[in-house]
Design a protein around this motif. Structure first.
Motif, PDB file in Angstrom:
ATOM      1  N   ASN A 375       4.908   5.913   7.545  1.00 15.92           N
ATOM      2  CA  ASN A 375       6.212   6.187   6.916  1.00 15.92           C
ATOM      3  C   ASN A 375       7.206   6.703   7.952  1.00 15.92           C
ATOM      4  N   ALA A 379      10.673   5.001   9.073  1.00  6.03           N
ATOM      5  CA  ALA A 379      11.960   5.664   8.833  1.00  6.03           C
ATOM      6  C   ALA A 379      12.741   5.882  10.128  1.00  6.03           C
ATOM      7  N   ASP A 403       9.545  13.098  12.243  1.00  6.46           N
ATOM      8  CA  ASP A 403      10.340  11.955  12.725  1.00  6.46           C
ATOM      9  C   ASP A 403      11.806  12.354  12.787  1.00  6.46           C
ATOM     10  N   ILE A 408      15.466  12.044   3.978  1.00  2.00           N
ATOM     11  CA  ILE A 408      15.291  11.706   2.552  1.00  2.00           C
ATOM     12  C   ILE A 408      16.348  12.431   1.719  1.00  2.00           C
ATOM     13  N   LEU A 416       9.123  11.547  -4.857  1.00  7.33           N
ATOM     14  CA  LEU A 416       8.083  11.172  -3.896  1.00  7.33           C
ATOM     15  C   LEU A 416       6.713  11.575  -4.427  1.00  7.33           C
ATOM     16  N   TYR A 421       6.901   4.584  -6.450  1.00 11.74           N
ATOM     17  CA  TYR A 421       8.270   4.884  -6.011  1.00 11.74           C
ATOM     18  C   TYR A 421       8.424   4.445  -4.567  1.00 11.74           C
ATOM     19  N   THR A 422       9.291   3.481  -4.352  1.00 11.00           N
ATOM     20  CA  THR A 422       9.509   3.008  -2.980  1.00 11.00           C
ATOM     21  C   THR A 422      10.962   2.619  -2.790  1.00 11.00           C
ATOM     22  N   THR A 423      11.432   2.757  -1.564  1.00  9.83           N
ATOM     23  CA  THR A 423      12.790   2.283  -1.275  1.00  9.83           C
ATOM     24  C   THR A 423      12.702   1.103  -0.300  1.00  9.83           C
ATOM     25  N   LYS A 424      11.444   0.668  -0.083  1.00 11.39           N
ATOM     26  CA  LYS A 424      11.254  -0.417   0.894  1.00 11.39           C
ATOM     27  C   LYS A 424      11.032  -1.734   0.176  1.00 11.39           C
ATOM     28  N   THR A 428       4.676  -0.605  -1.445  1.00 11.29           N
ATOM     29  CA  THR A 428       4.019  -0.528  -2.760  1.00 11.29           C
ATOM     30  C   THR A 428       4.377   0.790  -3.437  1.00 11.29           C
ATOM     31  N   GLY A 429       4.799   1.739  -2.633  1.00 12.98           N
ATOM     32  CA  GLY A 429       5.117   3.057  -3.190  1.00 12.98           C
ATOM     33  C   GLY A 429       3.871   3.834  -3.582  1.00 12.98           C
ATOM     34  N   LEU A 432       2.299   7.692  -0.572  1.00 11.22           N
ATOM     35  CA  LEU A 432       2.397   9.150  -0.726  1.00 11.22           C
ATOM     36  C   LEU A 432       1.608   9.651  -1.916  1.00 11.22           C
TER      37      LEU A 432
HETATM   38  N1  ATP Z   1       9.269  10.049   6.778  1.00 10.68           N
HETATM   39  C1  ATP Z   1      10.047   9.542   5.820  1.00 10.68           C
HETATM   40  N2  ATP Z   1      11.386   9.422   6.002  1.00 10.68           N
HETATM   41  C2  ATP Z   1      12.190   8.920   5.046  1.00 10.68           C
HETATM   42  N3  ATP Z   1      11.749   8.479   3.849  1.00 10.68           N
HETATM   43  C3  ATP Z   1      10.444   8.552   3.604  1.00 10.68           C
HETATM   44  C4  ATP Z   1       9.513   9.096   4.559  1.00 10.68           C
HETATM   45  N4  ATP Z   1       8.301   9.054   4.015  1.00 10.68           N
HETATM   46  C5  ATP Z   1       8.435   8.516   2.793  1.00 10.68           C
HETATM   47  N5  ATP Z   1       9.704   8.210   2.529  1.00 10.68           N
HETATM   48  C6  ATP Z   1      10.253   7.634   1.283  1.00 10.68           C
HETATM   49  O1  ATP Z   1       9.257   7.729   0.284  1.00 10.68           O
HETATM   50  C7  ATP Z   1       9.037   6.455  -0.322  1.00 10.68           C
HETATM   51  C8  ATP Z   1       7.612   6.365  -0.790  1.00 10.68           C
HETATM   52  O2  ATP Z   1       6.713   6.370   0.287  1.00 10.68           O
HETATM   53  P1  ATP Z   1       5.285   5.739   0.105  1.00 10.68           P
HETATM   54  O3  ATP Z   1       4.546   5.872   1.383  1.00 10.68           O
HETATM   55  O4  ATP Z   1       4.667   6.337  -1.098  1.00 10.68           O
HETATM   56  O5  ATP Z   1       5.556   4.244  -0.235  1.00 10.68           O
HETATM   57  P2  ATP Z   1       6.194   3.142   0.723  1.00 10.68           P
HETATM   58  O6  ATP Z   1       6.108   3.608   2.141  1.00 10.68           O
HETATM   59  O7  ATP Z   1       7.535   2.822   0.198  1.00 10.68           O
HETATM   60  O8  ATP Z   1       5.224   1.916   0.477  1.00 10.68           O
HETATM   61  P3  ATP Z   1       3.843   1.677   1.252  1.00 10.68           P
HETATM   62  O9  ATP Z   1       3.316   3.004   1.651  1.00 10.68           O
HETATM   63  O10 ATP Z   1       3.017   0.970   0.270  1.00 10.68           O
HETATM   64  O11 ATP Z   1       4.203   0.834   2.418  1.00 10.68           O
HETATM   65  C9  ATP Z   1       9.411   5.481   0.741  1.00 10.68           C
HETATM   66  O12 ATP Z   1       9.759   4.232   0.190  1.00 10.68           O
HETATM   67  C10 ATP Z   1      10.586   6.169   1.416  1.00 10.68           C
HETATM   68  O13 ATP Z   1      11.781   5.952   0.700  1.00 10.68           O
END
Ligand code: ATP
Ligand code: MG
Length: 483
Positions: A375, A379, A403, A408, A416, A421-424, A428-429, A432
């Motif tokens: 993550n 980011a 980082d 966020i 979170l 919940y994902t912004t990507k 998959t969200g 975390l």
């Molecule tokens: N270090 C970070 N900096 C900024 N945003 C973060 C950070 N870590 C997590 N996030 C935010 O939290 C959301 C959820 O994270 P999570 O790891 O659960 O899912 P994801 O990274 O979106 O998907 P996946 O882990 O399946 O690739 C991310 O989509 C992002 O928006």
């Protein structure tokens, strides 16, 4: 005749009594408290005689009995007497007649509206039945404890959910039914509710009557009563949720393995190319094997380490062993170097990394770290860095993943860790959510500090395995900061 005109001095208390009380002199009412007037519908200034209040049959019966009371100077109870209001409404009552202590012959009558009390009784039974139905339908078990854990009340649903008869549990200590590994946490919540009014939510395992343990989630509330402090809990079985989470964990792990292996295959290709080159040169006698054997071995070792690391993810696991967090971080770096390089991000670990031993599942702990570092890389802006720092105090080990990326937004922080919940675009969200669960199972915590546009720090703390077999750790109240 007005009440002020009576020569009798009554205690004001009688006026306040909710039950109607009357005093008769001969057949005339000379005192009645406000409840009587309310019941009979008369005004205080009106003259009232016994025969106004009773139908003929009862009037004669009551009159004879009243005379008897005066003669015998003994109290009597007259059951099933019909009393008549000013508006001619009738009600069945019970009259308690006794001779007054005063030198004049008076009769005090205490009226109890039996219809009213029968109705009250019926209402109460109906209510009880409704409540009983309700507790039968709700799957939650609601319990009421003293602060020392002694069960004061528990809904009958405890029978269906855990196999115990609710009345048999009264007076038992709730802590005796909690899994030994979770007991301290719940005891801590009970203690903390002494000085803290905040509601607490916690997951723990409860022993069922058949002897097996099931996962439950419960909120604990503090209830203050005159007799002291009580604690209310609503226990909810979360077996299905735990199953779903396990599945999510597995899915997330597989997705992670898939993603990592693409990078790893690429990473393995480089040393393989150089090994092949060296071997070809050796074959034609261009170089001496002894000069290059160490380089070859180092390359092969690196490939092996990556392969072993990757393979271990595929194995089923749920083991609790002693691990050095330093080794876990180094293994994770090995797996994530490729991804960091691809994004032009340098991955660094603080110097003088201490040896920090924790108890837990090695693969799960790696999974958390990979999620957090991945993550952080995702980011970060190109050409920046992701730092991992390992530190410790006497109780805990702390891993910080720092980082300098986009940060966020505050409104996102509370979301979170909730599944999906994902912004990507391709996220998959689950990363975390799985990480929070794993750390929760390891009796640790995850905290987030983030500044928009400046970066994010995830801090994971885990209780250290101070002595082999002994776990000293933070007693966790909620698994996530900010919730
Ligand atoms: N270090 C970070 N900096 C900024 N945003 C973060 C950070 N870590 C997590 N996030 C935010 O939290 C959301 C959820 O994270 P999570 O790891 O659960 O899912 P994801 O990274 O979106 O998907 P996946 O882990 O399946 O690739 C991310 O989509 C992002 O928006
Ligand atoms: Mg992620």
């Amino acid at each position: 005749m007005k009440i002020e005109d009576t020569k009798f001095n009554f205690n004001k208390v009688v006026d306040q009594l909710p039950n109607p009380i009357m005093i008769f002199k001969n057949e005339q009412l000379v005192y009645a408290n406000p409840s009587t007037y309310q019941l009979l519908g008369y005004e205080e200034y009106e003259e009232i005689f016994l025969k106004n209040l009773l139908p003929m049959g009862d009037y004669e019966k009551v009159l004879t009995q009243f005379q008897q009371v005066l003669t015998d100077r003994k109290s009597i109870v007259l059951k099933d007497i019909t009393l008549r209001t000013k508006e001619n409404k009738r009600m069945k009552t019970k009259l308690y007649a006794s001779p007054s202590n005063h030198k004049h012959p008076f009769i005090q009558v205490y009226i109890q509206d039996t219809v009213y009390s029968a109705k009250l009784k019926q209402d109460f039974t109906d209510l009880q039945k409704k409540y009983q139905d309700l507790t039968n339908y709700i799957s939650d078990v609601i319990a009421y404890y003293k602060q020392n854990g002694s069960i004061q009340y528990i809904t009958p649903s405890v029978n269906r959910e855990f196999g115990y008869k609710s009345d048999r549990l009264i007076g038992c200590c709730a802590f005796d039914f909690i899994h030994p590994q979770d007991r301290k946490r719940v005891e801590y919540i009970f203690r903390s509710l002494t000085y803290n009014t905040e509601q607490k939510q916690v997951r723990f395992r409860v022993r069922q009557n058949v002897g097996t343990y099931v996962w439950v989630e419960s909120a604990f509330y503090r209830i203050e009563e005159e007799q002291g402090l009580y604690i209310l809990a609503n226990l909810k079985k979360i077996e299905k949720q735990i199953e779903a989470e396990k599945l999510a964990m597995q899915t997330e792990k597989l997705a992670m393995v898939g993603e990592l292996s693409a990078g790893i295959v690429h990473e393995i290709k480089n040393p393989l190319t150089s090994i092949k080159g060296f071997l070809q040169l050796m074959q034609v006698g261009a170089i001496e094997m002894k000069d290059y054997i160490n380089i070859l071995k180092a390359e092969v070792d690196r490939i092996e380490a990556m392969a072993v690391n990757m393979l271990s993810f595929a194995k089923p696991h749920d083991s609790v062993d002693r691990h050095n967090l330093k080794d876990i971080i180094k293994d994770v770096f090995l797996l994530l170097d490729v991804q960091a390089n691809k994004n032009n991000i340098s991955l660094s670990l603080n110097e003088d990394v201490p040896n920090v031993f924790v108890k837990g599942d090695e693969i799960q702990l790696k999974q958390v770290l990979i999620n957090l570092v991945k993550n952080a890389i995702e980011a970060s802006h190109s050409n920046s860095k992701v730092e991992v720092k390992l530190a410790q105090d006497c109780r805990n080990g702390y891993i910080k993943v720092i980082d300098y990326g986009k940060g966020i937004p505050k409104r996102q922080l509370s979301k979170l860790g909730k599944s999906f919940y994902t912004t990507k675009e391709e996220g998959t969200g689950l990363g975390l959510m799985v990480s929070y669960r794993i750390i929760e199972h390891h009796h640790g915590q995850i905290k987030i500090d983030s500044k928009l546009g400046e970066g994010t720090t995830f801090t994971v703390w885990l209780p250290k395995d101070v002595y082999q077999g002994q776990e000293l750790g933070p007693i966790k109240e909620s698994y996530k900061s900010g919730t």
